[in-house]
Design an enzyme around this catalytic site. Structure first.
Site, PDB file in Angstrom:
ATOM      1  N   SER A 111       0.811  -1.220   0.000  1.00  0.00           N
ATOM      2  CA  SER A 111       0.000   0.000   0.000  1.00  0.00           C
ATOM      3  C   SER A 111       0.839   1.263   0.000  1.00  0.00           C
ATOM      4  CB  SER A 111      -0.958   0.021   1.182  1.00  0.00           C
ATOM      5  OG  SER A 111      -2.047  -0.809   0.926  1.00  0.00           O
ATOM      6  N   THR A 156       0.000   2.458   4.899  1.00  0.00           N
ATOM      7  CA  THR A 156       0.540   3.821   4.780  1.00  0.00           C
ATOM      8  C   THR A 156       1.651   4.018   5.784  1.00  0.00           C
ATOM      9  OG1 THR A 156      -1.442   4.850   3.959  1.00  0.00           O
ATOM     10  CG2 THR A 156       0.024   6.269   5.202  1.00  0.00           C
ATOM     11  N   THR A 174       1.851   6.961   0.615  1.00  0.00           N
ATOM     12  CA  THR A 174       0.926   5.837   0.457  1.00  0.00           C
ATOM     13  C   THR A 174       0.487   5.681  -0.988  1.00  0.00           C
ATOM     14  OG1 THR A 174      -1.141   4.906   1.343  1.00  0.00           O
ATOM     15  CG2 THR A 174      -1.172   7.235   0.798  1.00  0.00           C
ATOM     16  N   ARG A 186      -9.104   9.556  -6.720  1.00  0.00           N
ATOM     17  CA  ARG A 186      -9.361   9.728  -5.279  1.00  0.00           C
ATOM     18  C   ARG A 186      -8.067  10.115  -4.548  1.00  0.00           C
ATOM     19  NH1 ARG A 186      -7.304   7.246  -0.322  1.00  0.00           N
ATOM     20  NH2 ARG A 186      -8.950   7.334   1.213  1.00  0.00           N
ATOM     21  N   ASP A 220      -6.107  11.210   2.955  1.00  0.00           N
ATOM     22  CA  ASP A 220      -5.592  12.184   3.932  1.00  0.00           C
ATOM     23  C   ASP A 220      -4.070  12.346   3.847  1.00  0.00           C
ATOM     24  OD1 ASP A 220      -5.410   9.449   4.801  1.00  0.00           O
ATOM     25  OD2 ASP A 220      -4.754  10.185   6.746  1.00  0.00           O
ATOM     26  N   THR A 256      -3.077   7.131   9.931  1.00  0.00           N
ATOM     27  CA  THR A 256      -3.259   6.029   9.002  1.00  0.00           C
ATOM     28  C   THR A 256      -4.714   5.581   9.092  1.00  0.00           C
ATOM     29  OG1 THR A 256      -2.438   3.855   8.346  1.00  0.00           O
ATOM     30  CG2 THR A 256      -2.535   4.286  10.705  1.00  0.00           C
ATOM     31  N   GLY A 257      -5.144   4.813   8.103  1.00  0.00           N
ATOM     32  CA  GLY A 257      -6.526   4.324   8.123  1.00  0.00           C
ATOM     33  C   GLY A 257      -7.357   4.982   7.043  1.00  0.00           C
ATOM     34  N   HIS A 258      -8.660   5.020   7.255  1.00  0.00           N
ATOM     35  CA  HIS A 258      -9.581   5.559   6.247  1.00  0.00           C
ATOM     36  C   HIS A 258      -9.427   7.075   6.136  1.00  0.00           C
ATOM     37  CE1 HIS A 258     -11.192   1.578   6.782  1.00  0.00           C
ATOM     38  NE2 HIS A 258     -11.935   1.754   5.711  1.00  0.00           N
TER      39      HIS A 258
END
Ligand code: SD4
Length: 323
Positions: A81, A183, A201, A211, A214, A234-236
């Site tokens: 990723s 990430t 990332t 798209r 963040d 990190t994450g959504h």
């Protein structure tokens, strides 16, 4: 006690200690801090920290340390990723997001950049060589090529195979800690007491083409304030952007929260607004303050971060809102 008061307290405390001969007069407030120190997200933070530590331990800058640290992961095709080998978007394109920030609030960022192995270095070039702070898509690629970066194919056979498999159902349903766990965000405090951060990332696997998450957004995926501290996420990405996550974490530290308390409060904001879907999303923050204290917090169990200081390089499990 807010940070200013606490500093005053430390200062007064150290002066008092000097007066009664407990510490050497040479010892300054800055000497009390835990530095140099590096924090980075997820397990691969351990190997990225090793690279960054080589720079920091030789009195290098936090900026060089974070750039070089994350570059290791960008170039590693087994990390799926970030950078080379990253999973593509739903149209089969590997598009990269990255940003960098130093102790003087210089910032540089690229988003939706294709074909370049080290987006973090392009972000640094945006910071150092342009009058702008962010370049995207074709413009970012054109700039990178003008700076001598090489155009490469970043889609590995493994990632291409996974994408083709995904096309059979074409369901966009990121799984917390699985599809989206790679990430790398890195923040560091160098021996001079300066903070810097980097975040890079390939974003959420099978995202829509174009798209942006963040990670390249200063204030969302990364924020540094050299008076206070630094944070990365990190994450959504959509959820991190919604609360301007890393800026929030740093501002909470300014108000006197410890790094962990600040991360926790930011995660709590995501949780409060997203209670119905909280089980499906992951958000994790790591933070460091000017004294080298560090902490983290995440929404779902399973997030960890790597810390390298003078003692060791170690992995720490973040506490989570949902147990
Ligand atoms: C994004 N925040 O693009 C990134 C993905 C990520 O751990 O952090 N994964 O939304």
């Amino acid at each position: 006690m807010n940070l200013h008061n606490r500093r005053q307290f430390i200062k007064t405390g150290s002066l008092a200690a000097v007066a009664i001969g407990i510490v050497s007069p040479k010892q300054s407030i800055a000497d009390d801090s835990n530095k140099p120190i590096i924090l980075s997200t997820w397990n691969f933070g351990l190997k990225a920290n090793e690279v960054a530590w080589k720079i920091l331990s030789k009195n290098g800058t936090a900026l060089d340390a974070v750039e070089n640290g994350v570059m290791l992961v960008e170039a590693d095709p087994t990390e799926r990723s970030v950078g080379y080998g990253g999973r593509p978007d739903r149209d089969g394109f590997v598009t990269l997001d990255a940003c960098i920030m130093d102790h003087e609030q210089n910032i540089g960022s690229v988003a939706c950049l294709e074909h370049i192995m080290h987006p973090i270095s392009v972000a640094r070039a945006v910071m150092e060589k342009t009058p702008h702070v962010m370049l995207v898509g074709d413009g970012a690629l054109k700039f990178a090529l003008s700076q001598g970066f090489k155009k490469e194919n970043l889609l590995t056979p493994e990632s291409e195979m996974e994408w083709k498999e995904w096309l059979k159902t074409s369901k966009y349903k990121p799984i917390a800690n699985i599809e989206n766990h790679d990430t790398i965000g890195m923040i560091a405090l160098d021996a001079r007491g300066n903070l810097s951060g980097a975040c890079t990332t390939s974003g959420m696997a099978f995202k829509m083409h174009g798209r942006v998450g963040d990670s390249p957004i200063i204030g969302a995926g990364l924020f540094v304030d050299n008076e206070i501290g630094a944070a990365t996420a990190t994450g959504h990405g959509e959820e991190v952007i919604r609360i301007a996550g890393c800026h929030l974490v740093v501002e909470l530290m300014r108000q006197g929260r410890t790094p962990e308390e600040a991360c926790k409060e930011a995660v709590e904001r995501v949780f409060k607004k997203q209670q119905k879907r909280a089980a499906e999303i992951q958000v994790g923050f790591i933070a460091i303050n000017k004294a080298g204290a560090h902490g983290s917090y995440c929404l779902q169990k399973g997030f960890s971060y790597a810390v390298h200081d003078n003692r060791s390089n170690r992995l720490i499990d973040a506490d989570s809102r949902i147990k």
